[in-house]
Design an enzyme around this catalytic site. Sequence first.
Site, PDB file in Angstrom:
ATOM      1  NE  ARG A  87      -3.995   0.152   1.824  1.00  0.00           N
ATOM      2  CZ  ARG A  87      -4.843   0.759   2.567  1.00  0.00           C
ATOM      3  NH1 ARG A  87      -5.225   0.093   3.855  1.00  0.00           N
ATOM      4  NH2 ARG A  87      -5.838   1.587   2.061  1.00  0.00           N
ATOM      5  CG  ASP A 232      -3.013   6.650   6.309  1.00  0.00           C
ATOM      6  OD1 ASP A 232      -2.694   5.237   6.320  1.00  0.00           O
ATOM      7  OD2 ASP A 232      -3.945   6.979   6.619  1.00  0.00           O
ATOM      8  CG  HIS A 424      26.226  40.924  11.158  1.00  0.00           C
ATOM      9  ND1 HIS A 424      27.085  40.300  12.187  1.00  0.00           N
ATOM     10  CD2 HIS A 424      25.510  39.749  10.609  1.00  0.00           C
ATOM     11  CE1 HIS A 424      26.976  38.801  12.118  1.00  0.00           C
ATOM     12  NE2 HIS A 424      25.963  38.684  11.321  1.00  0.00           N
TER      13      HIS A 424
END
Length: 537
Positions: A87, A232, A424
Site C-alpha cells: 500500500r 498515514d 550586524h
Amino acid sequence: MAPAPIRPSLHWTDGAVTAVDQRALPHRYEELRLCSVDEVIEAITSLAVRGAPAIGLAGALGVALSAHQHESEEAVRADAERLAGARPTAVNLAWAVERALTRLGDGPAAVLAEARAMLAEDIAVNEAMVARAAGLVAQLCPGRPLRVLTHCNTGRLATAAVGTALGTILQLADRGGIEEVLVGETRPLLQGARLTAWELGEAGVPYRLCTDSTGPAAMARGMVDCVLVGADRIAANGDTANKIGTYSLAVAAARHGIPFIVVAPESSWDPSLADGSGIVIEEREAAEVAGPAAPPGAAAYNPAFDVTPAELITAIVTERRTVRPGAGPGLGDELARECKALYQRGWMPGTAGNLSVRLPGTEDTALITPSGRDKHSLAAPDMIEISATGGTPLRSGAARPSAETAIHAAVYRHTDAAAVIHVHSPYATAIASRGPADGEVGAVALAGFELLKGLGLSDPATAEVPLFPNWPDVSRIASEVSDYLAGEKALAPGLLIAQHGITVWGSDLAQARNRLECFEAMCQLLLLTGADLIPAF
C-alpha cells in the site's frame, strides 16, 4: 456480545504472524494466522490488517517471516520490496520494512527481535502521544465534557495497541471528558461504522454514527467541539494524507473555528516530501464504490486517501512534540518579511544574520532561518523547525539552521522570549568591536537615554548590555551566554558579540525589532557623542 480479549492487534506466534481480521468485525472477532509473505501482503491489501502503524508492524513481521523461511538475503530483500509496496500512501509501511532489514545481516532471530521491539515501541509511543494529545484537547476546549467528531478507525486495531486519535478520545473519556463521539461511517469500506463504533462500544463511550457528509452539517449546528483524526503520511510542511473524507472535515472545521487535531507517530512524517503534492494516493477498485447499487459497468473514482493542507490543521501531535502547521506558515512568512526588511537596511547583508520565533501552542518548537542563504530571498518553506531550548532540528532535511542557533536556544532557555533577532547593524557592531581582547565577558553601559524606555526594563534609567568574546566555536559563545543569562536577574533584552554583532529578543518579532532599533540608535549616539563607550568592563 462478549468483549474481545485486550491484546495487541498483531503478534508473532510459533513461526507465523497472528493478526486480528478487521474484515470480520463487528460481527465476529477472529484472528488470522499468516504463514507466508504472500499471506501478509494479502492481509494488508485486503484491509484485514489496516491502519498506518499496524500495516507497518505487519510489514516488519513479514520481513522476519521471510528471514526465517529463506537462507538467501536476496530473497528476503525481494520479499521486503513487495511488502513495502503493498500500500503506497502510508509511510509507516516502508519505514518499518526498512528498519527490520537493518538487522538482516545478524540472522533471522535478530530481524524478529527488531520487529518485536517495534511492537513494544508502538505501544509506548501511542501511550505518550495519546497523553500529549488529550492534554492539548483539554487546553483548547476547557470546561465541560466534549462532543468530538472522528473519522475512519484510529484505535488499537489500527496500531499494536492503544491507538492514536481514537486512543486520545478513550483517554479523555476515562477522565470524564467526553459527552459524545460522532463517528463518520467512512465510505466505502465503513471503517468508522464497523471498527470505531465497535471499539467505542467495547469501552462504554457514548457515540452516534453519521454519514461522512453529515460532519460539516453537524459542525454548522454547533454539535462538534473538536475533530480528532489520524494520519498515514505527513509531508515536511505538515500537509497530511489520511482516509478519504478528512479534507472536507478540515475545511468545515476551519470554517466554523473548530480545533482540527491530527494524532500520529513521528514515523508518519516523511521529510523527503516538501509538501503534500508529492504524496502518492492509493486508488482502489471501482467495485468498492459501485457495488450492487450502481448500473452494471459503472466507472468509479475511488481514492483511499486525501491530503489536508497544513494551514487547515490546528495541531499535529506526536509522541515527542506538538506541531502547529497552521501557525507555522504564517510565522514563516513573517520571518521572511522581517529578513527582507533588515536586509534592505543593511543589517543582514548577504547570508549574515538570523531570526527565530517560537511557534505558539507548542511546548518547545521554534522556526529559525537557514544557514548560508541570502536573507532577501527567503520564503516561509525555507524556515527550519528546531527545539527552541535545545537548538536541534526537529526534522531531517538538506537545509541547516543558522550557526548561531545555539545562542537563540540559550536565550529561550533563560528568558520568556518568543522571538530572537541576531544582526550586524553597523553602530551596534562598531560598539561591539571596541570590546576587550582578553577573552573576558564585558558590558556596555547605557544611561540617560530616553530610548531605554523602549527596552521594557524595570528601571529605564540605565542598562548594562553584556559583550561576549567572539570565539571561533559558536557553542562556546552560547555556553557563556547561557551561564550569564542563568545568573543575572535584571537583564536588558539584548547582548553584543565582539567584532560580530548584536542579538535582541522580545515577546514577538515586532517587539524584538523595536528593541533592536532602540539599541542601534543608542549605539549610534554613543559613537556620535564620543561618550565613554565601555565603562563597565
